[in-house]
Write an enzyme that holds these catalytic residues in place. Structure first.
Site, mmCIF file in Angstrom:
data_model
loop_
_atom_site.group_PDB
_atom_site.id
_atom_site.type_symbol
_atom_site.label_atom_id
_atom_site.label_comp_id
_atom_site.label_asym_id
_atom_site.label_seq_id
_atom_site.Cartn_x
_atom_site.Cartn_y
_atom_site.Cartn_z
ATOM 1 N N TRP A 37 0.856 -1.188 0.000
ATOM 2 C CA TRP A 37 0.000 0.000 0.000
ATOM 3 C C TRP A 37 0.885 1.229 0.000
ATOM 4 O O TRP A 37 1.915 1.224 0.689
ATOM 5 C CB TRP A 37 -0.850 -0.041 1.277
ATOM 6 C CG TRP A 37 -1.764 1.116 1.510
ATOM 7 C CD1 TRP A 37 -3.081 1.211 1.157
ATOM 8 C CD2 TRP A 37 -1.467 2.348 2.189
ATOM 9 N NE1 TRP A 37 -3.608 2.404 1.577
ATOM 10 C CE2 TRP A 37 -2.632 3.127 2.204
ATOM 11 C CE3 TRP A 37 -0.305 2.859 2.787
ATOM 12 C CZ2 TRP A 37 -2.691 4.383 2.787
ATOM 13 C CZ3 TRP A 37 -0.350 4.119 3.363
ATOM 14 C CH2 TRP A 37 -1.534 4.868 3.365
ATOM 15 N N SER A 103 4.876 -5.614 2.676
ATOM 16 C CA SER A 103 4.135 -4.704 3.531
ATOM 17 C C SER A 103 2.699 -5.189 3.724
ATOM 18 O O SER A 103 2.474 -6.245 4.294
ATOM 19 C CB SER A 103 4.186 -3.285 2.945
ATOM 20 O OG SER A 103 3.772 -2.332 3.885
ATOM 21 N N MET A 104 1.715 -4.455 3.225
ATOM 22 C CA MET A 104 0.326 -4.894 3.340
ATOM 23 C C MET A 104 0.129 -6.274 2.738
ATOM 24 O O MET A 104 -0.678 -7.078 3.219
ATOM 25 C CB MET A 104 -0.596 -3.890 2.657
ATOM 26 C CG MET A 104 -2.060 -4.284 2.734
ATOM 27 S SD MET A 104 -3.182 -3.110 1.963
ATOM 28 C CE MET A 104 -4.736 -3.941 2.317
ATOM 29 N N ASP A 232 13.457 0.813 8.908
ATOM 30 C CA ASP A 232 12.101 0.968 8.380
ATOM 31 C C ASP A 232 11.307 1.875 9.319
ATOM 32 O O ASP A 232 11.014 1.503 10.449
ATOM 33 C CB ASP A 232 11.440 -0.408 8.273
ATOM 34 C CG ASP A 232 10.124 -0.383 7.515
ATOM 35 O OD1 ASP A 232 9.443 0.664 7.522
ATOM 36 O OD2 ASP A 232 9.767 -1.433 6.937
ATOM 37 N N HIS A 261 11.828 1.092 4.430
ATOM 38 C CA HIS A 261 10.680 0.252 4.087
ATOM 39 C C HIS A 261 10.751 -0.222 2.634
ATOM 40 O O HIS A 261 10.596 -1.406 2.352
ATOM 41 C CB HIS A 261 9.389 1.037 4.327
ATOM 42 C CG HIS A 261 8.147 0.217 4.238
ATOM 43 N ND1 HIS A 261 7.913 -0.876 5.037
ATOM 44 C CD2 HIS A 261 7.054 0.322 3.429
ATOM 45 C CE1 HIS A 261 6.738 -1.406 4.755
ATOM 46 N NE2 HIS A 261 6.203 -0.698 3.776
#
Length: 295
Positions: A37, A103-104, A232, A261
């Protein structure tokens, strides 16, 4: 363009997921890349250029609401998103799959493995992932304060374009001194993120912030790889990577020293090498939960 049907919306219209299917597998294995995302499958630009060159079939798709996929009003909870992932695997009849969730996307990997019993999946990889549970609660004291996520929601509602531009810099650790990606790349990410629907951007932020994947992780019985940068600032390693590694004690846990990230760009060569090693050669089991591999 290639699309997969993933159910219908409230009006009976087909929900279509855009995907790319590249390369051919000499070993019968496939890699499915699940984006983060607020981007689209295009975030995997470098990996889509490199992984198929090593004898792998690579599939990457746009989450509903993002990229070239349909933008329904609802369906941004992780149960539905895991069902969308199942539609991709089933429609393309993929077998011996390595799921790579960034991530998401790590949440989709975890929820798919529990909700659908890990069907068709041989291995899983969590890259800068939001698992196991980001939100700080009474029974999750190591999570992130709710105020952080409330501010994200407020800023998106106030000026989504401004939020995305600011967020993009944090995503890669860009500041006055450090510029690990170019302004051109940041502009490209803004374009990729801004085509997503406003509703999907808001609802998915709520989903990755508030969904508890702790039980989902206990259902994972296949080899797992966890990769996280220790710088991150978007998904802090202490609340995510370290705890995912604790939940999956037989996984290989790689900590990228100094990485932000968005390490799929800043550490693209290293990430590709580690993914290839994991997919093609298997996983090295750690002797204990506390042991990590540092670069």
């Amino acid at each position: 363009m290639s699309y997969i049907k993933a159910g219908t919306d409230a009006f009976g219209n087909d929900i279509k997921l855009f995907y790319q299917d590249l390369g051919t597998s000499t070993a019968g294995s496939t890699v499915v890349l699940i984006h983060g995302w607020p981007l689209s499958h295009e975030m995997w630009d470098y990996q889509l250029a490199e992984l198929p060159a090593h004898g792998l079939r690579v599939v990457a798709y746009d989450r509903r609401g993002f990229g070239k996929s349909s933008q329904p009003w609802d369906g941004y909870d992780y149960d539905t998103l895991a069902d969308d992932l199942k539609a991709v695997l089933d429609e393309l009849n993929l077998q011996n799959v390595t799921l790579v969730g960034f991530s998401m996307g790590g949440g989709e990997v975890a929820r798919y493995m529990s909700r659908h019993g890990g069907a068709r999946v041989a291995k899983v990889a969590f890259v800068s992932a939001v698992t196991p549970y980001l939100l700080k609660t009474e029974d999750n004291p190591d999570g992130v304060d709710k105020d952080v996520f409330d501010e994200i929601t407020e800023n998106i509602q106030k000026d989504r374009a401004a939020f995305l531009q600011t967020f993009g810099k944090q995503f890669y650790g860009v500041n006055l001194i450090s510029k690990p990606v170019s302004q051109a790349h940041l502009d490209g990410d803004f374009a990729r993120a801004y085509v997503a629907s406003h509703k999907a951007t808001l609802e998915c932020a709520k989903s990755f912030a508030e969904t508890d994947f702790r039980d989902d992780l206990t259902q994972i019985q296949v080899p797992a790889l966890i990769i996280h940068g220790d710088s991150d600032k978007t998904v802090p390693i202490e609340a995510s990577g370290e705890r995912t590694a604790n939940a999956l004690p037989n996984a290989q846990y790689l900590v990228y020293d100094g990485a932000p990230h968005g390490l799929f760009v800043t550490e693209k060569d290293r990430l590709t090498e580690d993914l290839l090693s994991f997919i093609q050669e298997g996983v090295s089991v750690r002797e204990s939960v506390g042991t990590t591999t540092l670069y």
